[in-house]
Design a protein around this motif. Structure first.
Motif, PDB file in Angstrom:
ATOM      1  N   ASP A 168      -5.954  21.563 -38.454  1.00  0.00           N
ATOM      2  CA  ASP A 168      -5.051  21.089 -37.395  1.00  0.00           C
ATOM      3  C   ASP A 168      -5.838  20.456 -36.242  1.00  0.00           C
ATOM      4  O   ASP A 168      -5.431  19.439 -35.689  1.00  0.00           O
ATOM      5  CB  ASP A 168      -4.186  22.241 -36.864  1.00  0.00           C
ATOM      6  N   ILE A 169      -6.949  21.062 -35.887  1.00  0.00           N
ATOM      7  CA  ILE A 169      -7.803  20.510 -34.834  1.00  0.00           C
ATOM      8  C   ILE A 169      -8.321  19.139 -35.261  1.00  0.00           C
ATOM      9  O   ILE A 169      -8.299  18.187 -34.476  1.00  0.00           O
ATOM     10  CB  ILE A 169      -8.977  21.461 -34.524  1.00  0.00           C
ATOM     11  N   ALA A 170      -8.769  19.034 -36.494  1.00  0.00           N
ATOM     12  CA  ALA A 170      -9.264  17.753 -37.011  1.00  0.00           C
ATOM     13  C   ALA A 170      -8.163  16.690 -36.932  1.00  0.00           C
ATOM     14  O   ALA A 170      -8.422  15.553 -36.528  1.00  0.00           O
ATOM     15  CB  ALA A 170      -9.760  17.907 -38.441  1.00  0.00           C
ATOM     16  N   ALA A 171      -6.950  17.055 -37.286  1.00  0.00           N
ATOM     17  CA  ALA A 171      -5.831  16.098 -37.232  1.00  0.00           C
ATOM     18  C   ALA A 171      -5.581  15.635 -35.797  1.00  0.00           C
ATOM     19  O   ALA A 171      -5.275  14.460 -35.563  1.00  0.00           O
ATOM     20  CB  ALA A 171      -4.576  16.723 -37.816  1.00  0.00           C
ATOM     21  N   LYS A 172      -5.731  16.541 -34.833  1.00  0.00           N
ATOM     22  CA  LYS A 172      -5.506  16.191 -33.424  1.00  0.00           C
ATOM     23  C   LYS A 172      -6.528  15.178 -32.912  1.00  0.00           C
ATOM     24  O   LYS A 172      -6.241  14.433 -31.988  1.00  0.00           O
ATOM     25  CB  LYS A 172      -5.534  17.444 -32.550  1.00  0.00           C
TER      26      LYS A 172
END
Length: 121
Positions: free
Chosen positions: A44-48
């Motif tokens: 999720d952090i990577a997607a952000k």
């Protein structure tokens, strides 16, 4: 690394060696989070920060490739070997994310602590 539909990619970042995986991860487990939850938070952090994370079967290609960050058609992608254990996936992706500024993103405290330890390792 080989991506389906593309001739090649250039690895920008490869994660830690298997011998380096361990102590950082143990502290996260103590916090009560399951490895799969940690991995999902990291994705999720990577997607952000606009990094697509995808898992591929490197064994099927017959090429000796490692998981890592690469650029495909101008966009950053993190290509993960789907045969790694969740523990290894967490360490490899976490190690990659430490190269980016994550100060403006909300991150669960246990995961932020893990990333801080990865950055200092």
């Amino acid at each position: 690394m080989i991506c389906k539909g593309f001739r090649f990619t250039i690895p920008v970042h490869a994660g830690p060696k298997r011998s380096e995986i361990g102590n950082r991860f143990k502290e996260i487990i103590i916090s009560g989070m399951k490895p799969t939850e940690i991995y999902q938070h990291l994705k999720d952090i990577a997607a952000k920060i606009d990094i697509a994370v995808s898992e591929h079967n490197f064994r099927a290609t017959g090429i000796n490739a490692k998981s890592g960050l690469c650029r495909v058609r101008g966009k950053q992608r993190f290509i993960m070997d789907k045969h790694l254990s969740v523990r290894e996936k967490v360490d490899v992706l976490g190690d990659c994310l430490t190269d980016f500024s994550l100060d403006d993103i909300y991150i669960v405290p246990a995961v932020r602590k893990f990333l801080d330890r990865s950055r200092n390792a």
